[in-house]
Design an enzyme around this catalytic site. Structure first.
Site, PDB file in Angstrom:
ATOM      1  N   HIS A 185     -32.023  56.958 -30.578  1.00 15.09           N
ATOM      2  CA  HIS A 185     -32.474  57.408 -29.252  1.00 15.09           C
ATOM      3  C   HIS A 185     -31.289  57.469 -28.281  1.00 15.09           C
ATOM      4  CE1 HIS A 185     -36.546  55.555 -30.509  1.00 15.09           C
ATOM      5  NE2 HIS A 185     -36.705  56.860 -30.492  1.00 15.09           N
ATOM      6  N   SER A 189     -37.732  53.669 -35.312  1.00 17.96           N
ATOM      7  CA  SER A 189     -38.300  52.442 -34.751  1.00 17.96           C
ATOM      8  C   SER A 189     -39.062  51.670 -35.829  1.00 17.96           C
ATOM      9  CB  SER A 189     -39.238  52.782 -33.596  1.00 17.96           C
ATOM     10  OG  SER A 189     -38.547  53.492 -32.614  1.00 17.96           O
ATOM     11  N   LYS A 195     -50.462  55.915 -33.000  1.00 17.29           N
ATOM     12  CA  LYS A 195     -49.721  54.666 -33.253  1.00 17.29           C
ATOM     13  C   LYS A 195     -50.248  53.511 -32.413  1.00 17.29           C
ATOM     14  CE  LYS A 195     -45.339  57.003 -34.128  1.00 17.29           C
ATOM     15  NZ  LYS A 195     -43.995  57.270 -33.597  1.00 17.29           N
ATOM     16  N   ARG A 237     -33.823  64.717 -36.561  1.00 17.81           N
ATOM     17  CA  ARG A 237     -33.023  64.031 -37.581  1.00 17.81           C
ATOM     18  C   ARG A 237     -33.063  64.747 -38.910  1.00 17.81           C
ATOM     19  NH1 ARG A 237     -36.434  58.883 -37.255  1.00 17.81           N
ATOM     20  NH2 ARG A 237     -37.864  60.608 -36.877  1.00 17.81           N
TER      21      ARG A 237
END
Ligand code: COA
Length: 170
Positions: free
Chosen positions: A17, A129, A41, A91
Site C-alpha cells: 500500500h 493484508s 470481508k 499486483r
C-alpha cells in the site's frame, strides 16, 4: 490542486500500500487514504487501529496525505468531497479483472470518476493484508510486509486482540 482518494480496508496497511501511495504522490498534490467497508470481508483489526497504523506509516507525508474512514459507497464519498480520481494498485492479472470491474461500477454510479491504476513492482506481488494476518496468527515474522512505523503497533494490537479473546473464552 489535484486530489485523489486511495480506498481500501487496510486490514492492516502493508508495504505494498505504501508503495502505491509513494507512486501516487508523484502525480497528485493531495491524497486521502479512506478506509471503507468491504462487505465480503470481516476485518480483524478495529477501525481505529487500522486508522492509527496508517497515520503512523504516513506521518512523513502528512502535508499531502490524510486518513479518514467512510461508511457508504466510494462513488458517494468522491462526490461529497469533490474528488475525481481513485487510486488502485495492481499486483497481478487477478487484480486487474476485479479492479476493472469495480472501476466500471464506480463510474456507472458517478460518471465523473476515473480510477488510476498503478502497477506494483514484482517484489510486492506476494504482499497482502491477509498474508500479514496469517503470519500473525502463526507467530511469523511480519517485518518485511508492513511499514516500519506500523510494525510494533500492529504486533501490540494483535496481542491485545488475542488476550481479549482468551479472557472471553475463560
Ligand atoms: N500491494 C499490496 N497489497 C495490495 C495492493 C498492493 N498494491 N493492492 C491491494 N492489496 C491487497 C489488500 O491489502 C487486500 O488484501 P486482503 O484481501 O489480503 O485483505 C487485497 O489486496 C484487496 O485489496 P482491494 O482490492 O483494495 O480491496 P479492499 O478490500 O482493501 O478494498 C474497497 C475494497 C473497500 C475499496 C471496496 O470494497 C469499496 O469501494 N467499498 C465501498 C463500497 C463500494 O463503493 N462498493 C463498490 C460499488 S458496489
Amino acid at each position: 490542486m489535484l486530489k485523489a482518494v486511495f480506498p481500501g480496508t487496510f486490514d492492516p496497511i502493508t508495504v505494498g500500500h505504501l508503495d502505491v501511495l509513494r507512486r501516487a504522490l508523484k502525480i497528485f498534490d493531495r491524497i486521502t487514504i479512506a478506509i471503507f467497508e468491504n462487505i465480503q470481508k470481516k476485518p480483524l483489526f478495529p477501525l481505529e487501529d487500522r486508522l492509527a497504523f496508517i497515520s503512523k506509516s504516513t506521518q512523513v507525508f502528512r502535508t499531502k496525505v490524510s486518513v479518514e474512514t467512510f461508511e457508504g459507497l466510494l462513488s458517494e464519498y468522491c462526490k461529497k468531497n469533490q474528488i475525481r480520481f481513485v487510486i488502485k494498485g495492481l499486483r497481478a492479472l487477478s487484480d486487474y479483472e476485479y479492479e476493472t470491474k469495480m472501476a466500471l461500477i464506480n463510474r456507472e454510479i458517478n460518471p465523473d470518476l476515473e480510477t488510476i491504476f498503478l502497477v506494483s513492482p514484482p517484489e510486492m506481488a506476494t504482499i497482502s493484508s491477509s498474508v500479514v494476518r496469517e503470519l500473525l496468527y502463526f507467530n511469523g515474522d511480519i517485518s518485511r510486509y508492513v511499514p516500519e512505523k506500523a510494525l510494533q503497533p500492529i504486533i501490540a494490537a494483535y496481542k491485545k486482540l488475542q488476550s481479549g479473546k482468551l479472557r472471553n473464552n475463560n
